[in-house]
Scaffold this motif. Structure first.
Motif, PDB file in Angstrom:
ATOM      1  N   MET A 156       1.247  -0.986   0.155  1.00 59.79           N
ATOM      2  CA  MET A 156      -0.057  -0.202   0.160  1.00 59.79           C
ATOM      3  C   MET A 156       0.467   1.155  -0.136  1.00 59.79           C
ATOM      4  SD  MET A 156      -2.871   0.732   2.940  1.00 59.79           S
ATOM      5  CE  MET A 156      -3.660  -0.051   2.127  1.00 59.79           C
ATOM      6  N   LYS A 157       0.811   2.135  -0.603  1.00 61.70           N
ATOM      7  CA  LYS A 157       1.732   3.475  -0.752  1.00 61.70           C
ATOM      8  C   LYS A 157       1.717   4.511   0.543  1.00 61.70           C
ATOM      9  CE  LYS A 157       1.049   6.339  -4.789  1.00 61.70           C
ATOM     10  NZ  LYS A 157       0.339   6.812  -5.818  1.00 61.70           N
ATOM     11  N   LYS A 158       2.872   4.741   0.804  1.00 63.91           N
ATOM     12  CA  LYS A 158       2.019   5.933   2.308  1.00 63.91           C
ATOM     13  C   LYS A 158       3.103   6.556   1.653  1.00 63.91           C
ATOM     14  CE  LYS A 158       1.942   1.603   4.802  1.00 63.91           C
ATOM     15  NZ  LYS A 158       0.145   1.836   5.356  1.00 63.91           N
ATOM     16  N   VAL A 159       3.099   7.950   2.423  1.00 65.89           N
ATOM     17  CA  VAL A 159       3.540   8.982   2.434  1.00 65.89           C
ATOM     18  C   VAL A 159       4.370   9.405   3.152  1.00 65.89           C
ATOM     19  CG1 VAL A 159       3.335  11.742   1.796  1.00 65.89           C
ATOM     20  CG2 VAL A 159       1.307   9.844   1.626  1.00 65.89           C
ATOM     21  N   ILE A 160       5.900   9.657   3.035  1.00 66.08           N
ATOM     22  CA  ILE A 160       6.897   9.635   3.844  1.00 66.08           C
ATOM     23  C   ILE A 160       6.790  11.500   3.825  1.00 66.08           C
ATOM     24  CG2 ILE A 160       9.195   9.074   4.629  1.00 66.08           C
ATOM     25  CD1 ILE A 160       8.183   6.525   2.856  1.00 66.08           C
ATOM     26  N   PHE A 161       7.245  12.101   4.727  1.00 65.20           N
ATOM     27  CA  PHE A 161       8.196  13.494   4.840  1.00 65.20           C
ATOM     28  C   PHE A 161       9.098  13.653   5.539  1.00 65.20           C
ATOM     29  CE2 PHE A 161       2.798  13.567   4.812  1.00 65.20           C
ATOM     30  CZ  PHE A 161       2.675  14.077   3.557  1.00 65.20           C
ATOM     31  N   MET A 162      10.767  14.252   5.063  1.00 67.50           N
ATOM     32  CA  MET A 162      11.200  13.808   5.630  1.00 67.50           C
ATOM     33  C   MET A 162      11.827  15.303   5.686  1.00 67.50           C
ATOM     34  SD  MET A 162      14.121  12.229   5.771  1.00 67.50           S
ATOM     35  CE  MET A 162      13.230  10.390   4.735  1.00 67.50           C
ATOM     36  N   ASP A 163      12.656  15.222   6.739  1.00 68.28           N
ATOM     37  CA  ASP A 163      13.054  17.025   7.523  1.00 68.28           C
ATOM     38  C   ASP A 163      14.409  16.760   7.245  1.00 68.28           C
ATOM     39  OD1 ASP A 163      13.836  19.334   8.675  1.00 68.28           O
ATOM     40  OD2 ASP A 163      14.751  18.135   9.964  1.00 68.28           O
ATOM     41  N   VAL A 164      14.960  18.239   7.108  1.00 71.41           N
ATOM     42  CA  VAL A 164      16.240  18.373   6.121  1.00 71.41           C
ATOM     43  C   VAL A 164      17.858  18.573   6.865  1.00 71.41           C
ATOM     44  CG1 VAL A 164      17.897  19.544   4.239  1.00 71.41           C
ATOM     45  CG2 VAL A 164      15.597  19.352   3.917  1.00 71.41           C
ATOM     46  N   ASP A 165      17.913  19.522   7.829  1.00 74.59           N
ATOM     47  CA  ASP A 165      18.974  19.811   8.732  1.00 74.59           C
ATOM     48  C   ASP A 165      18.774  19.258   9.770  1.00 74.59           C
ATOM     49  OD1 ASP A 165      20.278  21.655   7.369  1.00 74.59           O
ATOM     50  OD2 ASP A 165      18.147  23.097   7.595  1.00 74.59           O
ATOM     51  N   GLY A 166      19.783  18.329  10.090  1.00 77.30           N
ATOM     52  CA  GLY A 166      19.821  17.255  11.405  1.00 77.30           C
ATOM     53  C   GLY A 166      19.128  16.334  11.072  1.00 77.30           C
ATOM     54  N   THR A 167      18.817  15.522   9.791  1.00 77.79           N
ATOM     55  CA  THR A 167      17.851  14.787   9.796  1.00 77.79           C
ATOM     56  C   THR A 167      17.886  13.970   8.379  1.00 77.79           C
ATOM     57  OG1 THR A 167      15.778  15.344  10.830  1.00 77.79           O
ATOM     58  CG2 THR A 167      15.030  14.074   9.048  1.00 77.79           C
ATOM     59  N   LEU A 168      18.202  14.598   6.849  1.00 80.44           N
ATOM     60  CA  LEU A 168      18.210  14.110   5.931  1.00 80.44           C
ATOM     61  C   LEU A 168      19.650  14.584   5.883  1.00 80.44           C
ATOM     62  CD1 LEU A 168      17.910  13.400   2.766  1.00 80.44           C
ATOM     63  CD2 LEU A 168      17.203  15.084   2.460  1.00 80.44           C
ATOM     64  N   VAL A 169      19.856  15.612   6.115  1.00 82.28           N
ATOM     65  CA  VAL A 169      21.763  15.710   6.167  1.00 82.28           C
ATOM     66  C   VAL A 169      22.197  15.935   7.501  1.00 82.28           C
ATOM     67  CG1 VAL A 169      20.843  17.152   4.070  1.00 82.28           C
ATOM     68  CG2 VAL A 169      21.420  18.282   6.626  1.00 82.28           C
ATOM     69  N   ASN A 170      23.156  15.415   7.975  1.00 88.32           N
ATOM     70  CA  ASN A 170      24.444  15.914   8.502  1.00 88.32           C
ATOM     71  C   ASN A 170      24.671  17.248   9.008  1.00 88.32           C
ATOM     72  OD1 ASN A 170      26.631  16.195   7.148  1.00 88.32           O
ATOM     73  ND2 ASN A 170      27.729  14.422   8.065  1.00 88.32           N
ATOM     74  N   ASP A 171      25.077  16.912  10.403  1.00 87.57           N
ATOM     75  CA  ASP A 171      25.581  18.496  10.527  1.00 87.57           C
ATOM     76  C   ASP A 171      26.566  19.568  10.059  1.00 87.57           C
ATOM     77  OD1 ASP A 171      24.081  18.130  12.841  1.00 87.57           O
ATOM     78  OD2 ASP A 171      26.061  17.197  14.430  1.00 87.57           O
ATOM     79  N   ASN A 172      26.675  18.831   8.330  1.00 86.33           N
ATOM     80  CA  ASN A 172      28.127  19.222   7.774  1.00 86.33           C
ATOM     81  C   ASN A 172      27.166  19.220   6.433  1.00 86.33           C
ATOM     82  OD1 ASN A 172      30.351  19.166   9.488  1.00 86.33           O
ATOM     83  ND2 ASN A 172      30.620  17.317   8.917  1.00 86.33           N
ATOM     84  N   GLY A 173      26.089  19.631   7.052  1.00 85.35           N
ATOM     85  CA  GLY A 173      25.338  19.735   5.525  1.00 85.35           C
ATOM     86  C   GLY A 173      25.039  18.575   4.902  1.00 85.35           C
ATOM     87  N   VAL A 174      25.862  17.364   4.731  1.00 84.19           N
ATOM     88  CA  VAL A 174      26.205  16.130   4.082  1.00 84.19           C
ATOM     89  C   VAL A 174      24.264  15.355   4.056  1.00 84.19           C
ATOM     90  CG1 VAL A 174      27.449  14.315   2.912  1.00 84.19           C
ATOM     91  CG2 VAL A 174      28.501  17.050   2.919  1.00 84.19           C
ATOM     92  N   ILE A 175      24.124  15.157   3.162  1.00 88.43           N
ATOM     93  CA  ILE A 175      23.856  13.762   2.881  1.00 88.43           C
ATOM     94  C   ILE A 175      24.228  12.596   2.584  1.00 88.43           C
ATOM     95  CG2 ILE A 175      21.420  12.823   1.676  1.00 88.43           C
ATOM     96  CD1 ILE A 175      20.927  14.979   0.690  1.00 88.43           C
ATOM     97  N   PRO A 176      23.677  11.444   4.033  1.00 88.34           N
ATOM     98  CA  PRO A 176      24.625  10.298   3.909  1.00 88.34           C
ATOM     99  C   PRO A 176      23.952   9.313   2.895  1.00 88.34           C
ATOM    100  CG  PRO A 176      23.875  10.642   6.001  1.00 88.34           C
ATOM    101  CD  PRO A 176      23.053  11.998   5.493  1.00 88.34           C
TER     102      PRO A 176
END
Length: 278
Positions: free
Chosen positions: A1-21
């Motif tokens: 079943m289709k889900k909807v995912i909401f993604m924060d950026v700073d501190g979540t998607l990107v690390n403290d240096n501003g980079v996405i793992p």
């Protein structure tokens, strides 16, 4: 079943240096390949969503802490700060020698000493953590370089305002502006003590998610959200599965339904795997 995912950026998607793992990129791409929808849901305005972020691939954007919604090529909402309120905060911050930048979809407009202040933060970070140079050049440096510091700051296209740390307690700043803005501590630890954000009152990430779900005709029971900062509280409490990052503030962890690992320890990937999103 289709889900909807909401993604924060700073501190979540990107690390403290501003980079996405890399693991987070893989997780998002795999989830979308399975038919799930993934939206950015960030305090950043569109001008701060750099190519490295957008190239991961998303189904839309909630920006400016809920003040902007974009799905495909359609803009569902775009709230702006009143010009008179911008004038008020510019005068106040200049008087108290607080460095700040105004966020719009077209650019980030910095106060007189803001770029130098951020450059000093970057230089100190590289002295303390020389091994972070490569990440800083990918994340924090592009943010510094995109700041515009030779424009009139009293504008009518502003979505949100961020201010850097100073000796003036954030409680005093909140007292000055709480009748006109949401005032919260900054989601970027490097900005320092008493740093924060000002956004349009009555609007937050959950109000934007509500509007977006109505547009998509999708029930709230099919929603996930990931965050770490105080501007994620309403979002995590509203969705069916609100998940705090391992590096989240304690108040955020307490409000969440679950806690995953930190951004740099595969937090997004591990949680997507746990919930069968990938």
């Amino acid at each position: 079943m289709k889900k909807v995912i909401f993604m924060d950026v700073d501190g979540t998607l990107v690390n403290d240096n501003g980079v996405i793992p890399e693991s987070a990129k893989i997780a998002i791409r795999k989830a979308r390949a399975k038919g799930h929808l993934v939206f950015l849901c960030t305090g950043r305005s569109k001008a701060e969503l750099f190519p490295e972020i957008l190239e991961v691939g998303f189904d839309g954007i909630i920006g400016a802490a809920g003040g902007y919604i974009e799905v495909g090529q359609e803009i569902l909402l775009h709230e702006r700060v009143k010009k008179g309120d911008v004038s008020h905060l510019v005068d106040f911050f200049n008087k108290h020698e607080i460095d700040f930048y105004l966020e719009s979809n077209g650019g980030l407009y910095a106060s007189k000493n803001c770029k130098q202040h951020i450059n000093t933060i970057i230089e100190k970070l590289l002295i303390d953590k020389p091994e972070a140079r490569e990440e800083v050049e990918k994340g924090l440096q592009p943010f510094h370089d995109c700041l515009i510091d030779d424009e009139d700051l009293v504008r009518d296209d502003i979505n949100k305002i961020s201010f850097l740390g100073s000796d003036l307690p954030i409680e005093i700043i909140r007292g000055e502006f709480e009748s006109k803005f949401n005032v919260i501590p900054s989601t970027v630890p490097l900005f320092g003590k008493n740093s924060g954000e000002l956004s349009v009152p009555g609007i937050h990430k959950a109000t934007a998610i509500t509007k977006l779900l109505q547009h998509l005709k999708i029930d709230n029971e099919d929603t996930f959200a990931y965050g770490d900062g105080l501007n994620d509280l309403e979002m995590l409490e509203f969705v069916q599965h609100g998940i705090a990052m391992g590096n989240a503030k304690e108040e955020v962890k307490k409000a969440a339904d679950d806690i995953t690992d930190t951004h740099d320890n595969n937090g997004i990937y591990n949680s997507f795997k746990k919930y069968g999103l990938i």
